[in-house]
Design a protein around this motif. Structure first.
Motif, mmCIF file in Angstrom:
data_model
loop_
_atom_site.group_PDB
_atom_site.id
_atom_site.type_symbol
_atom_site.label_atom_id
_atom_site.label_comp_id
_atom_site.label_asym_id
_atom_site.label_seq_id
_atom_site.Cartn_x
_atom_site.Cartn_y
_atom_site.Cartn_z
ATOM 1 N N ASN A 1 -3.934 -7.968 -9.927
ATOM 2 C CA ASN A 1 -2.526 -8.016 -10.682
ATOM 3 C C ASN A 1 -2.676 -8.782 -11.866
ATOM 4 O O ASN A 1 -3.352 -9.903 -11.983
ATOM 5 C CB ASN A 1 -1.522 -8.735 -9.669
ATOM 6 C CG ASN A 1 -1.250 -7.863 -8.529
ATOM 7 O OD1 ASN A 1 -1.544 -6.595 -8.530
ATOM 8 N ND2 ASN A 1 -0.747 -8.197 -7.450
ATOM 9 N N GLY A 2 -1.960 -8.164 -12.973
ATOM 10 C CA GLY A 2 -2.087 -8.850 -14.140
ATOM 11 C C GLY A 2 -3.224 -8.811 -15.025
ATOM 12 O O GLY A 2 -3.584 -9.444 -16.029
ATOM 13 N N ALA A 3 -4.155 -7.951 -14.511
ATOM 14 C CA ALA A 3 -5.497 -7.870 -15.076
ATOM 15 C C ALA A 3 -5.454 -7.086 -16.625
ATOM 16 O O ALA A 3 -6.398 -7.452 -17.512
ATOM 17 C CB ALA A 3 -6.415 -6.999 -14.381
ATOM 18 N N LYS B 1 -4.287 -3.696 -16.372
ATOM 19 C CA LYS B 1 -4.560 -2.074 -16.495
ATOM 20 C C LYS B 1 -3.338 -1.273 -16.955
ATOM 21 O O LYS B 1 -3.757 -0.281 -17.682
ATOM 22 C CB LYS B 1 -4.668 -1.807 -14.890
ATOM 23 C CG LYS B 1 -5.576 -2.499 -13.989
ATOM 24 C CD LYS B 1 -5.780 -2.435 -12.690
ATOM 25 C CE LYS B 1 -4.414 -2.744 -11.687
ATOM 26 N NZ LYS B 1 -4.477 -4.034 -11.706
ATOM 27 N N THR B 2 -2.206 -1.648 -16.615
ATOM 28 C CA THR B 2 -1.213 -0.901 -17.024
ATOM 29 C C THR B 2 -1.129 -0.764 -18.712
ATOM 30 O O THR B 2 -0.918 0.171 -19.423
ATOM 31 C CB THR B 2 0.196 -1.520 -16.398
ATOM 32 O OG1 THR B 2 0.231 -1.044 -15.312
ATOM 33 C CG2 THR B 2 1.498 -0.876 -17.112
ATOM 34 N N THR B 3 -1.347 -1.847 -19.231
ATOM 35 C CA THR B 3 -1.291 -1.961 -20.822
ATOM 36 C C THR B 3 -2.405 -1.188 -21.280
ATOM 37 O O THR B 3 -2.062 -0.545 -22.178
ATOM 38 C CB THR B 3 -1.333 -3.306 -21.145
ATOM 39 O OG1 THR B 3 -0.393 -4.347 -20.520
ATOM 40 C CG2 THR B 3 -1.126 -3.737 -22.740
ATOM 41 N N THR B 4 -3.501 -1.191 -20.594
ATOM 42 C CA THR B 4 -4.607 -0.381 -21.051
ATOM 43 C C THR B 4 -4.084 1.145 -21.146
ATOM 44 O O THR B 4 -4.395 1.860 -22.150
ATOM 45 C CB THR B 4 -5.832 -0.507 -19.960
ATOM 46 O OG1 THR B 4 -6.352 -1.969 -20.466
ATOM 47 C CG2 THR B 4 -7.057 0.336 -20.828
HETATM 48 P P1 ATP Z 1 -0.244 -4.930 -12.350
HETATM 49 O O1 ATP Z 1 -1.221 -4.439 -11.106
HETATM 50 O O2 ATP Z 1 0.472 -6.332 -11.701
HETATM 51 O O3 ATP Z 1 0.686 -4.130 -12.914
HETATM 52 P P2 ATP Z 1 -1.977 -4.903 -14.576
HETATM 53 O O4 ATP Z 1 -3.527 -4.993 -14.357
HETATM 54 O O5 ATP Z 1 -1.370 -3.471 -14.729
HETATM 55 O O6 ATP Z 1 -1.214 -5.707 -13.280
HETATM 56 P P3 ATP Z 1 -0.566 -5.432 -16.949
HETATM 57 O O7 ATP Z 1 0.898 -4.957 -16.356
HETATM 58 O O8 ATP Z 1 -1.231 -4.451 -18.008
HETATM 59 O O9 ATP Z 1 -1.666 -5.739 -15.961
HETATM 60 O O10 ATP Z 1 -0.268 -7.046 -17.705
HETATM 61 C C1 ATP Z 1 -1.319 -7.723 -18.235
HETATM 62 C C2 ATP Z 1 -0.707 -9.140 -18.609
HETATM 63 O O11 ATP Z 1 0.157 -8.738 -19.845
HETATM 64 C C3 ATP Z 1 -0.058 -9.854 -17.700
HETATM 65 O O12 ATP Z 1 -0.199 -11.250 -17.749
HETATM 66 C C4 ATP Z 1 1.502 -9.371 -17.935
HETATM 67 O O13 ATP Z 1 2.322 -10.418 -17.662
HETATM 68 C C5 ATP Z 1 1.432 -9.266 -19.583
HETATM 69 N N1 ATP Z 1 2.644 -8.269 -20.066
HETATM 70 C C6 ATP Z 1 2.319 -7.056 -19.746
HETATM 71 N N2 ATP Z 1 3.361 -6.252 -20.407
HETATM 72 C C7 ATP Z 1 3.947 -7.285 -21.078
HETATM 73 C C8 ATP Z 1 5.134 -7.180 -21.987
HETATM 74 N N3 ATP Z 1 5.636 -6.060 -22.158
HETATM 75 N N4 ATP Z 1 5.560 -8.581 -22.497
HETATM 76 C C9 ATP Z 1 5.004 -9.550 -22.133
HETATM 77 N N5 ATP Z 1 3.854 -9.684 -21.362
HETATM 78 C C10 ATP Z 1 3.450 -8.678 -20.915
#
Ligand code: ATP
Length: 235
Positions: A41-43, A45-48
């Motif tokens: 979680n928070g790695a 992935k979603t942002t990528t």
């Molecule tokens: P999860 O499985 O929990 O969704 P993830 O691997 O998909 O995690 P992301 O959602 O890409 O991770 O988030 C990566 C980091 O960027 C996290 O610390 C998150 O809090 C931060 N983050 C993501 N989107 C935003 C945003 N719109 N504004 C501020 N911080 C963000």
């Protein structure tokens, strides 16, 4: 971009305020491959995935998706299941799928016909005339997944598609992903569960702290496990 890749990214970076969410990610996803993006979680992935789809723009780095450097130009050739699920609760399942197809340029009648066919093939035929609000969360999630593939995309991007599904629906999802690959699509999905990647993915990337820590096959990742256990997601 080499034509044997559906998608490449080099040095992708995204910052939210002081937080560097994606810190220089490289990816190369071969065409016709099922590819997993793993990480806790928070790695990042979603942002990528959102960067790759052109939903958000990178602060640095390059993307090439289905031959386009601006992914939004090819959005009709991409299917996407976002992490936040959402269908109109008052729509019937077959209409929800048709609606998603129409958004991707399909004729309504054709999209509706395909929706009914896909529900039948997925063993969800009885849900076709049910309103979304009457379906279980897992069933609604599968309906949304079918909606994301109704226009027969070349690239299917699924954000944590297994989360919230019971074992029966997880099996249905696996079968749907394999059928899409057999149709010739490329599938990129994120997960924090290694077992899902192990059953489906030809290659994976492991992301932690916004950086790509590993790229290769699941077996190669497993061989590194004892040394890099802190990087590999729970299974
Ligand atoms: P999860 O499985 O929990 O969704 P993830 O691997 O998909 O995690 P992301 O959602 O890409 O991770 O988030 C990566 C980091 O960027 C996290 O610390 C998150 O809090 C931060 N983050 C993501 N989107 C935003 C945003 N719109 N504004 C501020 N911080 C963000």
């Amino acid at each position: 971009m080499p034509s044997d890749h559906a998608l490449t990214a080099t040095g992708l970076e995204k910052r939210f305020g002081h937080k560097l969410a994606v810190a220089g990610v490289d990816l190369a996803v071969p065409r016709g491959c099922i590819y997993g993006v793993l990480g806790p979680n928070g790695a990042g992935k979603t942002t990528t995935l959102r960067l790759l789809l052109g939903i958000i723009d990178p602060d640095a780095g390059e993307r090439n998706v289905l031959g386009a450097s601006r992914p939004r130009e090819v959005s009709d050739r991409i299917g996407y299941l976002p992490e936040e699920r959402g269908l109109y609760p008052s729509m019937k399942a077959r209409e929800a799928i048709a609606f998603m197809g129409a958004l991707r340029g399909l004729d309504w009648a054709e999209a509706r016909r395909r929706g009914v066919e896909m529900l039948e093939a997925a063993g969800l035929g009885t849900a076709a005339g049910e309103k979304i609000r009457a379906l279980s969360k897992g069933m609604a999630q599968l309906v949304q997944l079918l909606g994301s593939m109704v226009h027969r995309p070349e690239l299917l991007v699924l954000d944590e598609p297994f989360s919230g599904l019971d074992p029966v629906n997880q099996e249905k999802l696996e079968a749907l992903i394999l059928a899409e690959r057999d149709r010739g699509a490329t599938i990129l999905f994120s997960t924090h569960v290694m077992a899902h990647a192990q059953r489906l993915c030809e290659r994976i990337a492991i992301i932690a702290g916004g950086k790509r820590r590993f790229e290769g096959t699941v077996d190669e990742a497993r061989a590194l496990l004892p040394m890099r256990a802190h990087l590999v997601p729970r299974s």
